[in-house]
Design a protein around this motif. Structure first.
Motif, PDB file in Angstrom:
ATOM      1  N   MET A  81       0.820  -1.176   0.000  1.00 17.84           N
ATOM      2  CA  MET A  81       0.000   0.000   0.000  1.00 17.84           C
ATOM      3  C   MET A  81       0.869   1.247   0.000  1.00 17.84           C
ATOM      4  N   SER A  82       0.525   2.133  -0.881  1.00 16.00           N
ATOM      5  CA  SER A  82       1.264   3.390  -0.874  1.00 16.00           C
ATOM      6  C   SER A  82       0.374   4.469  -0.260  1.00 16.00           C
ATOM      7  N   THR A  83       0.987   5.275   0.525  1.00 18.34           N
ATOM      8  CA  THR A  83       0.226   6.366   1.145  1.00 18.34           C
ATOM      9  C   THR A  83       0.626   7.669   0.465  1.00 18.34           C
ATOM     10  N   ALA A  84      -0.326   8.300  -0.104  1.00 18.82           N
ATOM     11  CA  ALA A  84      -0.072   9.592  -0.753  1.00 18.82           C
ATOM     12  C   ALA A  84      -0.015  10.669   0.313  1.00 18.82           C
ATOM     13  N   PRO A  85       0.907  11.600   0.149  1.00 21.59           N
ATOM     14  CA  PRO A  85       0.960  12.691   1.136  1.00 21.59           C
ATOM     15  C   PRO A  85      -0.324  13.522   1.073  1.00 21.59           C
ATOM     16  N   ASP A  86      -0.686  14.035   2.211  1.00 20.93           N
ATOM     17  CA  ASP A  86      -1.891  14.872   2.271  1.00 20.93           C
ATOM     18  C   ASP A  86      -1.669  16.114   1.408  1.00 20.93           C
ATOM     19  N   PRO A  87      -2.644  16.464   0.585  1.00 21.67           N
ATOM     20  CA  PRO A  87      -2.476  17.684  -0.217  1.00 21.67           C
ATOM     21  C   PRO A  87      -2.434  18.908   0.697  1.00 21.67           C
ATOM     22  N   GLU A  88      -1.677  19.893   0.228  1.00 20.75           N
ATOM     23  CA  GLU A  88      -1.577  21.119   1.030  1.00 20.75           C
ATOM     24  C   GLU A  88      -2.936  21.801   1.070  1.00 20.75           C
ATOM     25  N   PRO A  89      -3.276  22.388   2.196  1.00 23.64           N
ATOM     26  CA  PRO A  89      -4.578  23.071   2.276  1.00 23.64           C
ATOM     27  C   PRO A  89      -4.585  24.266   1.317  1.00 23.64           C
ATOM     28  N   ARG A  90      -5.652  24.376   0.582  1.00 20.42           N
ATOM     29  CA  ARG A  90      -5.790  25.475  -0.370  1.00 20.42           C
ATOM     30  C   ARG A  90      -6.287  26.720   0.340  1.00 20.42           C
ATOM     31  N   ALA A  91      -5.864  27.835  -0.201  1.00 16.61           N
ATOM     32  CA  ALA A  91      -6.371  29.101   0.329  1.00 16.61           C
ATOM     33  C   ALA A  91      -7.841  29.215  -0.062  1.00 16.61           C
ATOM     34  N   PRO A  92      -8.653  29.736   0.817  1.00 16.46           N
ATOM     35  CA  PRO A  92     -10.077  29.848   0.478  1.00 16.46           C
ATOM     36  C   PRO A  92     -10.267  30.819  -0.686  1.00 16.46           C
ATOM     37  N   LYS A  93     -11.207  30.485  -1.546  1.00 16.93           N
ATOM     38  CA  LYS A  93     -11.503  31.352  -2.680  1.00 16.93           C
ATOM     39  C   LYS A  93     -12.138  32.634  -2.163  1.00 16.93           C
ATOM     40  N   PRO A  94     -11.829  33.766  -2.810  1.00 15.68           N
ATOM     41  CA  PRO A  94     -12.475  35.009  -2.376  1.00 15.68           C
ATOM     42  C   PRO A  94     -13.985  34.922  -2.600  1.00 15.68           C
ATOM     43  N   ALA A  95     -14.703  35.458  -1.667  1.00 16.22           N
ATOM     44  CA  ALA A  95     -16.161  35.403  -1.748  1.00 16.22           C
ATOM     45  C   ALA A  95     -16.660  36.407  -2.782  1.00 16.22           C
ATOM     46  N   LEU A  96     -17.711  36.045  -3.452  1.00 16.36           N
ATOM     47  CA  LEU A  96     -18.335  36.967  -4.388  1.00 16.36           C
ATOM     48  C   LEU A  96     -19.129  38.005  -3.605  1.00 16.36           C
ATOM     49  N   VAL A  97     -18.977  39.255  -3.992  1.00 11.45           N
ATOM     50  CA  VAL A  97     -19.670  40.342  -3.309  1.00 11.45           C
ATOM     51  C   VAL A  97     -20.682  40.929  -4.287  1.00 11.45           C
TER      52      VAL A  97
END
Length: 60
Positions: free
Chosen positions: A1-17
Motif C-alpha cells: 500500500m502506498s500512502t499519498a501525502p496529504d495535499p496542502e490546504p488550499r487558500a479559500p476562494k475570495p467570496a463573491l460580493v
C-alpha cells in the motif's frame, strides 16, 4: 500500500460580493491631487500665474 501525502490546504476562494458598487467611493471620487498648489500661499500674482498655467490651449 502506498500512502499519498496529504495535499496542502488550499487558500479559500475570495467570496463573491454582490453589493452595489455605486454605494462605495472610488479613488477618483475624491479631490486629492486636483488643484493642489505647490507654493502654499495665495495672492493676486500667484492666482494669475496658476490661471495662465492651467488655461486650455484653445482659450489663448
Amino acid at each position: 500500500m502506498s500512502t499519498a501525502p496529504d495535499p496542502e490546504p488550499r487558500a479559500p476562494k475570495p467570496a463573491l460580493v454582490f453589493d452595489d458598487p455605486l454605494d462605495q467611493q472610488s479613488s477618483d471620487d475624491t479631490d486629492r491631487g486636483w488643484g493642489e498648489r505647490s507654493d502654499g500661499g495665495g495672492g493676486g500674482a500667484a492666482d494669475l500665474k496658476r490661471f495662465l498655467d492651467e488655461k486650455p490651449p484653445h482659450h489663448l
